[in-house]
Design an enzyme around this catalytic site. Structure first.
Site, PDB file in Angstrom:
ATOM      1  CB  VAL A  17     -20.234   9.481   0.504  1.00  0.00           C
ATOM      2  CG1 VAL A  17     -21.485   9.220  -0.329  1.00  0.00           C
ATOM      3  CG2 VAL A  17     -19.226  10.296  -0.290  1.00  0.00           C
TER       4      VAL A  17
ATOM      5  CG  ASN B  43     -11.468   7.801   5.731  1.00  0.00           C
ATOM      6  OD1 ASN B  43     -10.348   7.763   5.219  1.00  0.00           O
ATOM      7  ND2 ASN B  43     -12.308   6.793   5.663  1.00  0.00           N
TER       8      ASN B  43
ATOM      9  CD  GLU C  23     -11.360   3.189   5.334  1.00  0.00           C
ATOM     10  OE1 GLU C  23     -10.542   2.304   4.998  1.00  0.00           O
ATOM     11  OE2 GLU C  23     -11.673   4.142   4.619  1.00  0.00           O
TER      12      GLU C  23
ATOM     13  CD  GLU D 196      -2.088  -3.490   6.013  1.00  0.00           C
ATOM     14  OE1 GLU D 196      -3.261  -3.346   5.686  1.00  0.00           O
ATOM     15  OE2 GLU D 196      -1.572  -2.836   6.943  1.00  0.00           O
ATOM     16  CE  LYS D 197      -2.182 -13.961   5.486  1.00  0.00           C
ATOM     17  NZ  LYS D 197      -1.367 -14.898   4.689  1.00  0.00           N
TER      18      LYS D 197
ATOM     19  N   GLY E  52      -7.925   4.931   0.843  1.00  0.00           N
ATOM     20  CA  GLY E  52      -9.098   4.620   0.051  1.00  0.00           C
ATOM     21  C   GLY E  52      -8.844   3.557  -1.010  1.00  0.00           C
TER      22      GLY E  52
ATOM     23  CG  HIS F 127     -14.578  -1.134   4.153  1.00  0.00           C
ATOM     24  ND1 HIS F 127     -13.420  -0.622   3.612  1.00  0.00           N
ATOM     25  CD2 HIS F 127     -15.163  -0.112   4.783  1.00  0.00           C
ATOM     26  CE1 HIS F 127     -13.333   0.651   3.913  1.00  0.00           C
ATOM     27  NE2 HIS F 127     -14.383   0.996   4.615  1.00  0.00           N
TER      28      HIS F 127
ATOM     29  NE  ARG G 236     -14.091  11.345   3.175  1.00  0.00           N
ATOM     30  CZ  ARG G 236     -13.207  10.370   3.054  1.00  0.00           C
ATOM     31  NH1 ARG G 236     -11.932  10.575   3.337  1.00  0.00           N
ATOM     32  NH2 ARG G 236     -13.587   9.161   2.661  1.00  0.00           N
TER      33      ARG G 236
ATOM     34  CE  LYS H 253      -3.819  -1.973   2.675  1.00  0.00           C
ATOM     35  NZ  LYS H 253      -4.687  -1.789   3.862  1.00  0.00           N
TER      36      LYS H 253
HETATM   37  C1  MV4 Z   1      -7.001  -4.206   3.004  1.00  0.00           C
HETATM   38  C2  MV4 Z   1      -7.798  -5.302   2.591  1.00  0.00           C
HETATM   39  C3  MV4 Z   1      -7.379  -6.565   2.935  1.00  0.00           C
HETATM   40  N1  MV4 Z   1      -6.234  -6.752   3.635  1.00  0.00           N
HETATM   41  N2  MV4 Z   1      -5.883  -4.448   3.702  1.00  0.00           N
HETATM   42  C4  MV4 Z   1      -9.427  -0.799   0.704  1.00  0.00           C
HETATM   43  C5  MV4 Z   1      -9.642   0.602   1.114  1.00  0.00           C
HETATM   44  C6  MV4 Z   1      -8.506   0.961   1.997  1.00  0.00           C
HETATM   45  N3  MV4 Z   1      -8.927   1.778   3.077  1.00  0.00           N
HETATM   46  C7  MV4 Z   1      -7.964  -0.339   2.452  1.00  0.00           C
HETATM   47  N4  MV4 Z   1      -8.645  -1.366   1.734  1.00  0.00           N
HETATM   48  C8  MV4 Z   1      -8.431  -2.678   1.988  1.00  0.00           C
HETATM   49  N5  MV4 Z   1      -7.317  -2.944   2.711  1.00  0.00           N
HETATM   50  C9  MV4 Z   1      -5.522  -5.696   3.996  1.00  0.00           C
HETATM   51  N6  MV4 Z   1      -4.390  -5.897   4.689  1.00  0.00           N
HETATM   52  C10 MV4 Z   1      -8.962  -5.028   1.880  1.00  0.00           C
HETATM   53  C11 MV4 Z   1      -9.281  -3.717   1.551  1.00  0.00           C
HETATM   54  C12 MV4 Z   1     -10.515  -3.513   0.832  1.00  0.00           C
HETATM   55  C13 MV4 Z   1     -10.719  -4.029  -0.458  1.00  0.00           C
HETATM   56  C14 MV4 Z   1      -9.746  -4.740  -1.144  1.00  0.00           C
HETATM   57  C15 MV4 Z   1      -9.979  -5.248  -2.425  1.00  0.00           C
HETATM   58  C16 MV4 Z   1     -11.211  -5.025  -3.051  1.00  0.00           C
HETATM   59  C17 MV4 Z   1     -12.193  -4.323  -2.401  1.00  0.00           C
HETATM   60  C18 MV4 Z   1     -11.965  -3.819  -1.091  1.00  0.00           C
HETATM   61  C19 MV4 Z   1     -12.971  -3.127  -0.446  1.00  0.00           C
HETATM   62  C20 MV4 Z   1     -12.751  -2.626   0.821  1.00  0.00           C
HETATM   63  C21 MV4 Z   1     -11.525  -2.831   1.450  1.00  0.00           C
END
Ligand code: MV4
Length: 454
Positions: free
Chosen positions: A300, A295, A279, A204-205, A168, A212, A297, A162
């Site tokens: 939505v 976040n 989150e 991260e893993k 986001g 979510h 703010r 990331k």
């Molecule tokens: C993740 C995850 C799974 N594992 N991190 C997406 C938004 C951002 N705030 C972080 N997100 C995610 N982080 C780890 N370690 C899954 C999401 C994730 C997501 C990933 C793939 C497809 C759709 C998603 C929807 C929400 C969150």
């Protein structure tokens, strides 16, 4: 800390959230000034506000993102405070600082809190200090492919790369095996540099079967911090949420307490002020939860929280900014019934969700008990290609999840929009899907199982 008396609020945003902010101001007896680009001079916000002021051409870069212009306009029109809404300048610490220097109250947290949470690696560090659980392997910056390899060896594949300046979901990359590390690392750093001017990444893993889930918090300037339960936003396409709900079908009262306490601990750690969202990712199989980001703010999807708690979050933001204590305590807060929100975008789901700007020639919204519509649109309104394609948020409230789903399906069926294509049809299909109806779905369901059926 005697509360200030605001008289006029400057609305530094557009669309449905500008309308939402003006409504909260009206309720509080406050005047408003709507900042509008030349494409929005005849907008619903412009007509509702006490006054409107043109801040530049249609392009957001030359209007809604011009901090100096906005601050100058707010001062020139005699405003006390600026509400940034979401998107645009809402999470720019520099804008919050500029407001303060101009003697204007920024309706939101301190610039320091925005910065601490805006940098995702810094946010992880603070969350860890606050005792909030992080995803396994998560921690500091990752500078080399070897470091990624070490983390992956320790926790196993898949891992997720990331961007620290991202958020986001922008700039995320799944790594499924050792052979993918070098390539993923190079492209992730490159992309982050280009998109955010900061190539820092962390690993991260990857929690694959996950929900979510995000916790709404409110914090005042008197040391009170409360949480208002969770929203489940697992139905997303390319990190754009389509459907949000509260409560989450996978969160029971005990888990809500633990998530809520973690979110409040983090908010306290950064002396948070205003409305914020913490989150988490909740593992579908174990119900373990991990902090993702905060976040700083109004979001939505805030209406679903308002429907189940009865708290007006935007009014609370304004009251907090004026120095008032929160109007509710944690003990008084109750989650009542179930609320669902469908974002309605002017997009064509059959053409890979291509934007569908144009004039709305027919607009007949549903009405009735338990139905709320947050929108800036009406018959004859022009949907500009310059801005995001969300034209409305349809929100329902009902005694339980099954009846909320049914109420939403009826409301979507009743809603007649012509002149632009919309995402209403796909929302209806999702709401009718047995997997969604049963207990909701994981974050991968929409893109991997629903949109790409085998
Ligand atoms: C993740 C995850 C799974 N594992 N991190 C997406 C938004 C951002 N705030 C972080 N997100 C995610 N982080 C780890 N370690 C899954 C999401 C994730 C997501 C990933 C793939 C497809 C759709 C998603 C929807 C929400 C969150």
């Amino acid at each position: 800390m005697t509360p200030k008396t605001f008289k006029r609020i400057f609305v530094a945003n557009r669309g449905e959230i500008a309308v939402r902010i003006i409504r909260a101001c009206e309720k509080l007896g406050l005047e408003t000034v709507a900042a509008v680009s030349s494409a929005d001079t005849d907008s619903m916000a412009a007509r509702m506000a006490t006054q409107s002021v043109c801040i530049g051409p249609a392009s957001a870069a030359e209007s809604y993102l011009r901090s100096e212009t906005l601050v100058t306009a707010a001062r020139a029109t005699g405003c006390d405070a600026i509400h940034p809404g979401y998107g645009f300048l809402s999470e720019r610490a520099g804008f919050a600082r500029m407001c303060a220097e101009a003697g204007l109250i920024f309706i939101g947290p301190s610039p320091e809190a925005i910065e601490q949470m805006g940098d995702k690696v810094s946010a992880l560090k603070i969350a860890k200090e606050a005792g909030v659980p992080l995803v396994p392997g998560s921690g500091g910056l990752t500078r080399t492919a070897q470091e990624v390899k070490r983390v992956a060896d320790a926790i196993g594949f898949p891992v997720l790369l990331k961007a620290s300046a991202g958020g986001g979901g922008r700039g995320m990359r799944v790594i499924r095996s050792a052979t993918e590390i070098d390539g993923a690392m190079r492209t992730a750093v490159q992309e982050a540099e280009r998109a955010f001017g900061d190539g820092s990444v962390y690993v991260e893993k990857y929690v694959g079967r996950a929900r979510h889930v995000e916790i709404q918090v409110l914090a005042d300037t008197h040391g009170n911090v409360v949480h208002l339960g969770e929203r489940d936003c697992s139905v997303q396409r390319r990190h754009q949420k389509l459907i949000e709900e509260s409560p989450s079908p996978v969160v029971d009262p005990a888990l809500r307490d633990r998530l809520g306490s973690a979110a409040v601990a983090l908010a306290r750690r950064v002396s948070y002020r205003g409305a914020g969202t913490v989150e988490f990712i909740v593992d579908e199989d174990s119900s373990d939860f991990y902090f993702l980001e905060m976040n700083t703010r109004i979001q939505v999807e805030h209406p679903v929280t308002e429907m189940v708690t009865g708290v007006d979050l935007v009014a609370e933001q304004i009251r907090i900014a004026a120095g008032h204590p929160l109007s509710i305590t944690q003990d008084e807060l109750r989650i009542s019934g179930h609320s669902i929100e469908c974002r309605i975008n002017a997009e064509n789901p059959d053409k890979d969700f291509a934007p569908s700007p144009g004039r709305i020639t027919r607009w007949e919204p549903p009405t009735g008990a338990g139905i709320r519509l947050d929108t800036h649109c009406h018959e004859g309104a022009m949907i500009s290609p310059y801005y995001d394609s969300m034209i409305a948020k349809l929100i329902v409230h009902a005694p339980d999840r099954a009846s909320a789903i049914d109420r939403m399906i009826c409301a979507l069926e009743e809603f007649r929009i012509e002149g632009v294509d919309t995402t209403m049809s796909i929302s209806r299909t999702i709401l009718n899907d047995p997997a969604f109806r049963d207990r909701g779905v994981t974050t991968r369901w929409l893109e991997e199982e629903f949109l790409l059926p085998a």
